[in-house]
Design a protein around this motif. Structure first.
Motif, PDB file in Angstrom:
ATOM      1  N   ARG A  51     105.236  -1.687  62.369  1.00  0.00           N
ATOM      2  CA  ARG A  51     106.378  -2.072  61.540  1.00  0.00           C
ATOM      3  C   ARG A  51     106.377  -3.575  61.276  1.00  0.00           C
ATOM      4  O   ARG A  51     106.686  -4.019  60.163  1.00  0.00           O
ATOM      5  CB  ARG A  51     107.680  -1.664  62.261  1.00  0.00           C
ATOM      6  CG  ARG A  51     108.958  -2.155  61.582  1.00  0.00           C
ATOM      7  CD  ARG A  51     109.126  -1.532  60.187  1.00  0.00           C
ATOM      8  NE  ARG A  51     110.285  -2.081  59.506  1.00  0.00           N
ATOM      9  CZ  ARG A  51     110.280  -3.188  58.772  1.00  0.00           C
ATOM     10  NH1 ARG A  51     109.155  -3.884  58.632  1.00  0.00           N
ATOM     11  NH2 ARG A  51     111.378  -3.590  58.175  1.00  0.00           N
ATOM     12  N   LEU A  52     106.023  -4.370  62.283  1.00  0.00           N
ATOM     13  CA  LEU A  52     105.991  -5.825  62.123  1.00  0.00           C
ATOM     14  C   LEU A  52     104.947  -6.229  61.091  1.00  0.00           C
ATOM     15  O   LEU A  52     105.134  -7.200  60.341  1.00  0.00           O
ATOM     16  CB  LEU A  52     105.683  -6.470  63.474  1.00  0.00           C
ATOM     17  CG  LEU A  52     106.064  -7.942  63.672  1.00  0.00           C
ATOM     18  CD1 LEU A  52     107.561  -8.147  63.499  1.00  0.00           C
ATOM     19  CD2 LEU A  52     105.630  -8.411  65.057  1.00  0.00           C
ATOM     20  N   ALA A  53     103.862  -5.472  61.008  1.00  0.00           N
ATOM     21  CA  ALA A  53     102.783  -5.804  60.078  1.00  0.00           C
ATOM     22  C   ALA A  53     103.030  -5.270  58.673  1.00  0.00           C
ATOM     23  O   ALA A  53     102.449  -5.770  57.706  1.00  0.00           O
ATOM     24  CB  ALA A  53     101.456  -5.250  60.610  1.00  0.00           C
ATOM     25  N   ALA A  54     103.899  -4.276  58.539  1.00  0.00           N
ATOM     26  CA  ALA A  54     104.002  -3.550  57.268  1.00  0.00           C
ATOM     27  C   ALA A  54     104.691  -4.355  56.168  1.00  0.00           C
ATOM     28  O   ALA A  54     104.193  -4.444  55.047  1.00  0.00           O
ATOM     29  CB  ALA A  54     104.744  -2.232  57.492  1.00  0.00           C
ATOM     30  N   ARG A  55     105.822  -4.929  56.434  1.00  0.00           N
ATOM     31  CA  ARG A  55     106.591  -5.628  55.398  1.00  0.00           C
ATOM     32  C   ARG A  55     107.567  -6.579  56.073  1.00  0.00           C
ATOM     33  O   ARG A  55     107.703  -6.579  57.298  1.00  0.00           O
ATOM     34  CB  ARG A  55     107.343  -4.631  54.512  1.00  0.00           C
ATOM     35  CG  ARG A  55     108.325  -3.754  55.268  1.00  0.00           C
ATOM     36  CD  ARG A  55     108.892  -2.655  54.368  1.00  0.00           C
ATOM     37  NE  ARG A  55     109.885  -1.842  55.062  1.00  0.00           N
ATOM     38  CZ  ARG A  55     109.585  -0.832  55.868  1.00  0.00           C
ATOM     39  NH1 ARG A  55     108.324  -0.509  56.087  1.00  0.00           N
ATOM     40  NH2 ARG A  55     110.557  -0.128  56.438  1.00  0.00           N
ATOM     41  N   ARG A  56     108.256  -7.410  55.286  1.00  0.00           N
ATOM     42  CA  ARG A  56     109.179  -8.398  55.848  1.00  0.00           C
ATOM     43  C   ARG A  56     110.240  -7.701  56.695  1.00  0.00           C
ATOM     44  O   ARG A  56     110.801  -6.681  56.304  1.00  0.00           O
ATOM     45  CB  ARG A  56     109.857  -9.203  54.738  1.00  0.00           C
ATOM     46  CG  ARG A  56     108.899 -10.076  53.953  1.00  0.00           C
ATOM     47  CD  ARG A  56     109.652 -10.883  52.894  1.00  0.00           C
ATOM     48  NE  ARG A  56     110.445 -11.933  53.499  1.00  0.00           N
ATOM     49  CZ  ARG A  56     109.988 -13.169  53.741  1.00  0.00           C
ATOM     50  NH1 ARG A  56     108.737 -13.484  53.449  1.00  0.00           N
ATOM     51  NH2 ARG A  56     110.779 -14.063  54.268  1.00  0.00           N
ATOM     52  N   TRP A  57     110.493  -8.285  57.843  1.00  0.00           N
ATOM     53  CA  TRP A  57     111.481  -7.733  58.779  1.00  0.00           C
ATOM     54  C   TRP A  57     112.299  -8.921  59.266  1.00  0.00           C
ATOM     55  O   TRP A  57     112.110  -9.448  60.347  1.00  0.00           O
ATOM     56  CB  TRP A  57     110.746  -7.049  59.928  1.00  0.00           C
ATOM     57  CG  TRP A  57     111.616  -6.184  60.794  1.00  0.00           C
ATOM     58  CD1 TRP A  57     112.943  -5.934  60.675  1.00  0.00           C
ATOM     59  CD2 TRP A  57     111.180  -5.453  61.959  1.00  0.00           C
ATOM     60  NE1 TRP A  57     113.383  -5.109  61.669  1.00  0.00           N
ATOM     61  CE2 TRP A  57     112.315  -4.782  62.471  1.00  0.00           C
ATOM     62  CE3 TRP A  57     109.968  -5.304  62.602  1.00  0.00           C
ATOM     63  CZ2 TRP A  57     112.251  -3.978  63.618  1.00  0.00           C
ATOM     64  CZ3 TRP A  57     109.896  -4.501  63.737  1.00  0.00           C
ATOM     65  CH2 TRP A  57     111.014  -3.843  64.233  1.00  0.00           C
ATOM     66  N   GLU A  58     113.222  -9.344  58.421  1.00  0.00           N
ATOM     67  CA  GLU A  58     113.930 -10.596  58.644  1.00  0.00           C
ATOM     68  C   GLU A  58     114.698 -10.613  59.959  1.00  0.00           C
ATOM     69  O   GLU A  58     114.673 -11.601  60.700  1.00  0.00           O
ATOM     70  CB  GLU A  58     114.892 -10.873  57.480  1.00  0.00           C
ATOM     71  CG  GLU A  58     114.223 -11.243  56.165  1.00  0.00           C
ATOM     72  CD  GLU A  58     113.555 -12.608  56.214  1.00  0.00           C
ATOM     73  OE1 GLU A  58     113.794 -13.364  57.179  1.00  0.00           O
ATOM     74  OE2 GLU A  58     112.795 -12.917  55.293  1.00  0.00           O
ATOM     75  N   ALA A  59     115.401  -9.544  60.255  1.00  0.00           N
ATOM     76  CA  ALA A  59     116.219  -9.529  61.463  1.00  0.00           C
ATOM     77  C   ALA A  59     115.353  -9.688  62.708  1.00  0.00           C
ATOM     78  O   ALA A  59     115.678 -10.462  63.621  1.00  0.00           O
ATOM     79  CB  ALA A  59     117.020  -8.228  61.533  1.00  0.00           C
TER      80      ALA A  59
END
Length: 469
Positions: A51-59
């Protein structure tokens, strides 16, 4: 995926997303952080990394930044740099900006705001008259420290290097600490920014008179460091100033910048703009600068081989004989290398006061000579002035990023003081550089050890830090 593979992937993603790099001894705390964050999000380690690598995860990025940032700072940290800013850089920029009557400054990785407010106070002290506009922007990736910066309240510990007069004028006692006065707070704004990402508005060319970016580059990947330095250089107005930390160096001749040395500190000025009040020559590549194409080399004295003979006697640890030879009257000029060797021999012979005096003369005559700073550091350390010795080693390493021996001493001293993280970083760098270290420097500053012995010592120190290169 195994646990070590999970940590390696986590490090890779942090480097890609944030531009941060981590030492080998960070593997254990990074592994603990990975397990904690995966559990907090109800995921397995594999799913969390995907999930961290897939797309922006601002939170999640905000949480990681808050947890992993190094935020220790205080007002007017490294006062010699603020003295250079107050007495050299800003007066020069004020002359250049007399038509616009404005000065803009940027604090990169501003943390909880102490540096940004220190810049604003210094700008306010220097401004020629009340009509001038002083503007300071502080940026950081960590939202938690930015919230503290906005509050502008600090403990007495954060003001430990602040002059009493400055504290009385620009801070007000409040709740057992001090709050920055509104007059200064109005000059400063803060914004969240990741230095690993481009930002056209933040890095607009030619908009800042001064940029402070101190003790950040050592934590960034090579690619991010290169890009950030390019952005900062372009964002400076021609004739603008860049201040880096003592742990950072751009080498001898960074593109678009020239090195300056005043107030016992080094900093950079962007090329172009009005001529500076004081300009220094480019760093020499060796202790004795090579002659230019139109300047013939001075004829060596008839007894020039005295240097080589004295150097060989030093290798044999025949210090008294070497000292008599190098100190004997010469038939020609005494070169800088002879004086440096003289200082080394004085130190080796136990005549520390004389060695320190000679080393100080050498560094005063040419503050850009890394060997003079290394010699002074060794003499001061033997004389129990360890804090000043560390400063001299930092200058030597700053002036010549390829100089292994000051890095080694900095690592050994950091380990002695219990700072294994800093020690490991310096020792790893020293180990990398030792293979290319100049033979004469090893003879002069190696303490009687050769290249192989120094390498063994360096590896042993690294093992004691828990780092295996």
């Amino acid at each position: 995926m195994s646990a070590p593979a999970h940590v390696a992937r986590f490090r890779e993603l942090l480097a890609r997303l944030l531009g941060w790099t981590f030492a080998d001894d960070d593997a254990q705390p990074l592994g603990a952080m990975l397990r904690e964050r995966a559990a907090a999000n109800g995921m397995s380690a594999d799913a969390y990394l995907a999930r961290l690598a897939a797309r922006r995860w601002e939170a999640e990025s905000a949480v990681l930044i808050e947890r992993l940032s190094i935020t220790e700072t205080y007002c007017f940290r490294h006062g010699e740099q603020f003295a250079a800013l107050r007495e050299d850089a800003l007066p020069e920029r004020a002359d250049a900006r007399s038509a616009q009557r404005t000065m803009r400054m940027l604090s990169v990785a501003c943390s909880s705001g102490e540096e940004a407010y220190s810049l604003a106070i210094t700008g306010r002290q220097v401004r020629p008259d009340p009509d001038w506009i002083i503007s300071v922007t502080g940026i950081d990736a960590n939202p938690a420290v930015l919230r503290k910066a906005e509050g502008a309240w600090y403990s007495a510990w954060s003001l430990r290097e602040t002059p009493d007069g400055v504290r009385r004028r620009w801070f007000r006692p409040e709740n057992g600490g001090y709050r920055v006065v509104d007059e200064i707070r109005r000059l400063v704004r803060f914004q969240r920014a990741n230095v690993a990402e481009p930002d056209e508005a933040l890095w607009r060319p030619g908009q800042y008179d001064v940029i402070f970016c101190r003790n950040l580059l050592m934590y960034l990947t090579t690619d991010v460091t290169r890009a950030l330095v390019e952005r900062m250089t372009e964002a400076l107005v021609p004739g603008g100033y860049l201040f880096l930390g003592h742990t950072d160096s751009l080498g001898r001749d960074p593109a678009g910048l020239e090195l300056r040395h005043t107030h016992r500190t080094f900093y950079y000025r962007r090329t172009g703009g009005p001529p500076p009040a004081q300009r220094i020559a480019s760093l020499p590549t060796r202790t004795e600068p090579a002659p230019g194409p139109d300047v013939p080399e001075a004829a060596p004295p008839a007894d020039d081989n005295a240097y080589e003979q004295a150097l060989e006697l030093l290798r044999q640890e025949r210090f008294t004989d070497a000292l008599k030879l190098i100190a004997a009257p010469r038939s020609g000029p005494v070169r800088q290398r002879d004086r440096l060797l003289h200082g080394v021999l004085l130190a080796q012979s136990g005549r520390l006061d004389e060695a320190i005096a000679l080393a100080r003369r050498l560094s005063d005559e040419n503050g850009l000579n890394p060997d003079a700073h290394q010699l002074l550091g060794l003499c001061l350390e033997d004389g129990s002035a360890v804090a000043e010795a560390i400063g001299q080693y930092r200058l030597a390493a700053y002036l010549d990023p390829g100089f292994a021996l000051p890095r080694m001493r900095l690592g050994q001293l950091a380990r002695r003081q219990g700072d294994d993280r800093a020690a490991a970083g310096e020792l790893e760098r020293a180990l990398e550089l030792l293979a290319r270290e100049d033979d004469q420097r090893i003879t002069l500053f190696g303490g009687g050890f050769g290249r192989i012995a120094l390498t063994v010592v360096c590896r042993s120190e690294l093992d004691a830090c828990g780092v295996h290169p």
